[in-house]
Design a protein around this motif. Structure first.
Motif, PDB file in Angstrom:
ATOM      1  N   ARG A  12       0.834  -1.211   0.000  1.00 25.24           N
ATOM      2  CA  ARG A  12       0.000   0.000   0.000  1.00 25.24           C
ATOM      3  C   ARG A  12       0.871   1.264   0.000  1.00 25.24           C
ATOM      4  O   ARG A  12       0.507   2.276  -0.553  1.00 25.24           O
ATOM      5  N   ARG A  13       1.990   1.173   0.652  1.00 21.13           N
ATOM      6  CA  ARG A  13       2.851   2.352   0.783  1.00 21.13           C
ATOM      7  C   ARG A  13       4.033   2.335  -0.187  1.00 21.13           C
ATOM      8  O   ARG A  13       4.981   3.100  -0.014  1.00 21.13           O
ATOM      9  N   GLY A  15       4.549   3.247  -3.333  1.00 22.48           N
ATOM     10  CA  GLY A  15       4.818   4.497  -4.052  1.00 22.48           C
ATOM     11  C   GLY A  15       5.442   5.539  -3.149  1.00 22.48           C
ATOM     12  O   GLY A  15       6.416   6.196  -3.513  1.00 22.48           O
ATOM     13  N   ARG A  16       4.884   5.638  -1.943  1.00 22.69           N
ATOM     14  CA  ARG A  16       5.367   6.626  -0.982  1.00 22.69           C
ATOM     15  C   ARG A  16       6.798   6.307  -0.544  1.00 22.69           C
ATOM     16  O   ARG A  16       7.666   7.174  -0.510  1.00 22.69           O
ATOM     17  N   GLY A  19       9.301   6.930  -3.336  1.00 23.33           N
ATOM     18  CA  GLY A  19       9.523   8.377  -3.497  1.00 23.33           C
ATOM     19  C   GLY A  19      10.460   8.915  -2.438  1.00 23.33           C
ATOM     20  O   GLY A  19      11.399   9.658  -2.746  1.00 23.33           O
TER      21      GLY A  19
END
Lengths: 58, 312
Positions: A12-13, A15-16, A19
């Motif tokens: 779920r995280r 992409g975060r 980045g």
């Protein structure tokens, strides 16, 4: 007890986290570039004792 | 700051873009551009890597103050149409996260600017962050109708910081660039307040339109525009000006003055009838006004080494 390779939270995280990882990597590269520029452009005469060292080397 | 209700469901996972939106990217663009012009207009050249890093840290500092502002103003942001979609009132970022990001990035940006450029630039960045986040957001904004006038200084500091990055000191030219943004801010925001008419009333922000009425606001826009015109054209005859700047300034200031006179001459019925067309046009022109003035200063500075910029 086995550790699950990937928790649902990680996907779920993704992409975060990716980045933030890229930004941290870019920050490290920027600090390296800054350090290189600062060291290669340094005027040793401006350092404490620099003028004495310059005179001694003459 | 008071509690805010969130509109997004509790299991929403904040994305990187939500955190980025906390930094007010559009304000950051202006900060980056004006700080860059301040740095390049200075008579001392900066190593490209040091210049890039310094402007980046100024941008991060500006973003940090934006995050602190959003944390503090979340209650009124939720009320105003223009700001209701921001990350905190829309529930995409928790207030505590915004505070943590704002404080962490403030510290990082000031420390890194001190290391990359000089301590005076870092001190000035710290002062700007505190001025915007504490002095403006926490006190002025909700206390006085002069909030925009005094608070405008926060947005005017970046070219001064840019100049200090290059020279390590203050100068008259840096303060002229400061004054240009400082005098531009009130007419820019008051025009916005005229056509976003219910927002500030609903949020109980003592905007001039609320405390002194809309006719008075129109007079204030004209008065500040006249002062701005004198300052902007006068800057053309200084060392940061030149023929390109002066030509740009004359055209823009004539258009800006015409816009301000039109706003002054209108009444509320005229404005309601065409949905604030003149005020909206004036606001759009104000964005180009600042961009092109600083673009002209940059053009003069860029051409100067080739003997083309400035008056010499």
């Amino acid at each position: 007890m086995s550790i699950r390779a990937e928790h649902e939270l990680h996907s779920r995280r993704r992409g975060r986290n990716l980045g933030i990882g890229l930004m941290l990597g870019a920050f490290v590269l920027l600090v390296m570039a800054l350090t290189f520029v600062k060291i290669t452009n340094i005027d040793f005469g401006d350092l404490p004792g620099g003028a004495i060292q310059t005179q001694e080397s003459n | 700051m008071s509690d805010t209700s969130t509109t997004t469901s509790g299991d929403y996972e904040s994305q990187l873009g939500d955190y980025f939106a906390l930094l007010k990217p559009r304000v950051m663009q202006l900060v980056v551009f004006t700080a860059l012009v301040g740095m390049l207009a200075a008579p001392v050249s900066v190593h490209p890597v040091i210049g890039f890093a310094s402007i980046l840290f100024v941008a991060i500092g500006a973003g940090a103050s934006g995050a602190l502002n959003m944390w503090w103003d979340a209650d009124i942001d939720a009320i105003m149409r223009r700001t209701a979609g921001r990350p905190i009132p829309s529930g995409r970022v928790q207030p505590g996260e915004a505070l943590a990001i704002g404080v962490a990035l403030s510290g990082l940006s000031v420390m890194m600017l001190g290391l990359a450029a000089n301590l005076l630039a870092a001190g000035m960045l710290l002062f700007t962050i505190l001025f915007y986040a504490v002095f403006y957001s926490m006190w002025l904004k909700r206390a006085t109708p002069q909030n925009i006038v005094i608070g405008g200084a926060a947005g005017a500091f970046p070219p001064v910081i840019g100049w200090i990055i290059a020279t390590g000191s203050f100068s008259v030219e840096a303060w002229l660039m400061f004054a240009l943004i400082f005098m531009w801010t009130p007419p820019h925001f008051w025009a916005l307040a005229l056509f976003m008419r219910n927002d500030y009333d609903d949020a109980k922000v003592p905007m001039l339109t609320v405390t002194h009425g809309r006719t008075s606001t129109r007079r204030h826009i004209l008065a500040y525009t006249v002062l701005l015109v004198i300052l902007a054209i006068g800057t053309g005859f200084t060392s940061i000006g030149g023929p390109i700047y002066l030509a740009t300034a004359v055209v823009l200031n004539v258009l800006f003055l015409i816009g301000a006179v039109k706003i002054w001459n209108r009444n509320e019925d005229d404005s309601e009838a065409d949905n604030f067309l003149v005020e909206r046009k004036f606001f759009r022109l104000s964005l180009w006004y600042l961009f092109l003035h600083f673009g002209a200063i940059l053009a003069e500075a860029t051409l100067r080494p080739y003997g083309l910029g400035g008056w010499s």
